[in-house]
Design an enzyme around this catalytic site. Structure first.
Site, PDB file in Angstrom:
ATOM      1  N   HIS A  71       0.865  -1.176   0.000  1.00 45.98           N
ATOM      2  CA  HIS A  71       0.000   0.000   0.000  1.00 45.98           C
ATOM      3  C   HIS A  71       0.909   1.236   0.000  1.00 45.98           C
ATOM      4  CE1 HIS A  71      -3.992   1.888   1.510  1.00 45.98           C
ATOM      5  NE2 HIS A  71      -3.287   2.771   0.851  1.00 45.98           N
ATOM      6  N   GLU A  92      -2.379  -1.627  -3.462  1.00 49.35           N
ATOM      7  CA  GLU A  92      -3.517  -0.929  -2.880  1.00 49.35           C
ATOM      8  C   GLU A  92      -3.266   0.570  -2.849  1.00 49.35           C
ATOM      9  OE1 GLU A  92      -3.729  -2.569   1.055  1.00 49.35           O
ATOM     10  OE2 GLU A  92      -5.027  -4.173   0.361  1.00 49.35           O
ATOM     11  N   HIS A 128      -7.570  -6.492   6.865  1.00 52.36           N
ATOM     12  CA  HIS A 128      -7.338  -5.484   7.909  1.00 52.36           C
ATOM     13  C   HIS A 128      -7.562  -6.065   9.301  1.00 52.36           C
ATOM     14  CE1 HIS A 128      -6.214  -1.237   8.539  1.00 52.36           C
ATOM     15  NE2 HIS A 128      -6.644  -1.518   9.749  1.00 52.36           N
TER      16      HIS A 128
HETATM   17  C1  LIG Z   1      -6.371  -1.413   3.026  1.00 48.89           C
HETATM   18  C2  LIG Z   1      -5.934  -2.006   4.297  1.00 48.89           C
HETATM   19  O1  LIG Z   1      -6.722  -2.344   5.154  1.00 48.89           O
HETATM   20  C3  LIG Z   1      -4.526  -2.262   4.479  1.00 48.89           C
HETATM   21  O2  LIG Z   1      -4.109  -2.945   3.379  1.00 48.89           O
HETATM   22  C4  LIG Z   1      -3.655  -1.063   4.518  1.00 48.89           C
HETATM   23  O3  LIG Z   1      -2.558  -1.289   3.697  1.00 48.89           O
HETATM   24  C5  LIG Z   1      -3.120  -0.838   5.861  1.00 48.89           C
HETATM   25  O4  LIG Z   1      -2.308   0.297   5.756  1.00 48.89           O
HETATM   26  P1  LIG Z   1      -1.158   0.533   6.833  1.00 48.89           P
HETATM   27  O5  LIG Z   1      -0.216  -0.647   6.732  1.00 48.89           O
HETATM   28  O6  LIG Z   1      -0.556   1.849   6.402  1.00 48.89           O
HETATM   29  O7  LIG Z   1      -1.860   0.581   8.163  1.00 48.89           O
HETATM   30  N1  LIG Z   2      -5.863  -5.119   2.711  1.00 46.90           N
HETATM   31  C1  LIG Z   2      -5.424  -5.492   4.045  1.00 46.90           C
HETATM   32  C2  LIG Z   2      -3.940  -5.618   4.065  1.00 46.90           C
HETATM   33  O1  LIG Z   2      -3.302  -5.609   3.032  1.00 46.90           O
HETATM   34  C3  LIG Z   2      -3.235  -5.767   5.345  1.00 46.90           C
HETATM   35  O2  LIG Z   2      -3.952  -5.220   6.423  1.00 46.90           O
HETATM   36  P1  LIG Z   2      -3.301  -5.478   7.878  1.00 46.90           P
HETATM   37  O3  LIG Z   2      -3.220  -6.970   8.044  1.00 46.90           O
HETATM   38  O4  LIG Z   2      -1.961  -4.829   7.877  1.00 46.90           O
HETATM   39  O5  LIG Z   2      -4.279  -4.851   8.842  1.00 46.90           O
END
Ligand SMILES: CC(=O)[C@@H](O)[C@H](O)COP(=O)(O)O
Ligand SMILES: NCC(=O)COP(=O)(O)O
Length: 262
Positions: A52, A83, A204
């Site tokens: 992300h 993402e 998440h």
């Molecule tokens: C979209 C989502 O829920 C996660 O993939 C996101 O990448 C979390 O971002 P952080 O790692 O910056 O918290």
């Molecule tokens: N889309 C969720 C992700 O890539 C990872 O979320 P998290 O496990 O770091 O909360």
């Protein structure tokens, strides 16, 4: 109740390596390596890598995105999921890297972490052309969504291939009296998505405690993307040990799901 068709959907594990980059960025030494982390997770059996790249580059940097694309060329069976917010910096990465999947997330530029999905009909008109562009590039589009069954038809109508169910509310309810109700909301949202022809991803705050029940109850779950908890577990178990533990947990959830339809 899960149908036999969706009970056999294999749930892929995509490891989000944001938090490896977060630690790396606290010194100018290049360690821990993001690409090394991804390599070890793939060697241990992860089916994909997720990043992300936020606009402020607090963790994943543009250089990570391209270096991981190069790494994934060595893993043709694995998927690359990028993402981000398509109205910020995500589309540049999609055009340049053409990953297997783009996950559209409606985050603000300085948001602490992702905490909500898209809203329809408000977001439909501006999302549609960017979804169409991704698909014209051969990139699957997943929309980050709250578990609201009534929103799924609109997500399909705007052109999405999949939805990613935002699972923090489920994770927060884990171990509380609200757990079962939360899980039911995800089951219903996933079924509504399946009913209109959408694929199902989720992510998440999924972890080794809450993952098996989610896999067991949510029909047609094709992918979980897990980062924060998995990388935390890797600090104790190593990347291979953490990936193995998550794969075993997914398998346990799948066995439970299959037993429900027997
Ligand atoms: C979209 C989502 O829920 C996660 O993939 C996101 O990448 C979390 O971002 P952080 O790692 O910056 O918290
Ligand atoms: N889309 C969720 C992700 O890539 C990872 O979320 P998290 O496990 O770091 O909360």
């Amino acid at each position: 109740m899960t149908s036999s068709a969706t009970a056999t959907t294999r749930t892929a594990l995509s490891v989000n390596v944001n938090k490896v980059a977060l630690v790396r960025n606290t010194r100018h030494l290049g360690i821990p390596s993001v690409t090394r982390a991804a390599q070890l997770c793939l060697e241990a059996g992860a089916q994909g890598i997720t990043v992300h790249p936020r606009p402020d580059e607090r963790h994943i940097r543009a250089s990570d995105v391209s270096e991981l694309q190069e790494l994934l060329k060595q893993w043709p069976q694995a998927e690359y999921n990028i993402e981000g917010n398509p109205f910020h910096n995500l589309m540049d990465f999609i055009r340049a890297q053409r990953p297997h999947q783009a996950t559209f997330v409606p985050d603000g530029e300085d948001q602490f972490t992702s905490d909500h999905g898209w809203n329809f009909p408000q977001d439909a008109e501006r999302l549609a052309p960017l979804i169409a562009e991704c698909k014209a590039l051969g990139v699957r589009v997943s929309l980050f969504m709250d578990p609201i069954p009534a929103q799924m038809a609109a997500a399909k109508a705007v052109g999405a291939d999949r939805v990613e169910l935002y699972t923090e509310p489920y994770a927060a309810a884990w171990g509380t009296p609200a757990q079962a109700q939360q899980l039911e909301s995800y089951r219903a949202a996933a079924q509504a998505a399946l009913d209109v022809g959408l694929g199902i991803n989720a992510g998440h705050d999924l972890n080794l405690d809450n993952l098996a029940a989610f896999v067991a109850q949510v029909p047609g779950l094709q992918e979980v993307s897990i980062g924060h908890a998995l990388i935390a577990d890797a600090l104790e178990r190593g990347y291979a040990g953490a990936v193995q533990a998550y794969q075993e947990t997914i398998a346990a959830g799948m066995r439970s799901k299959t037993a429900q339809t027997a």
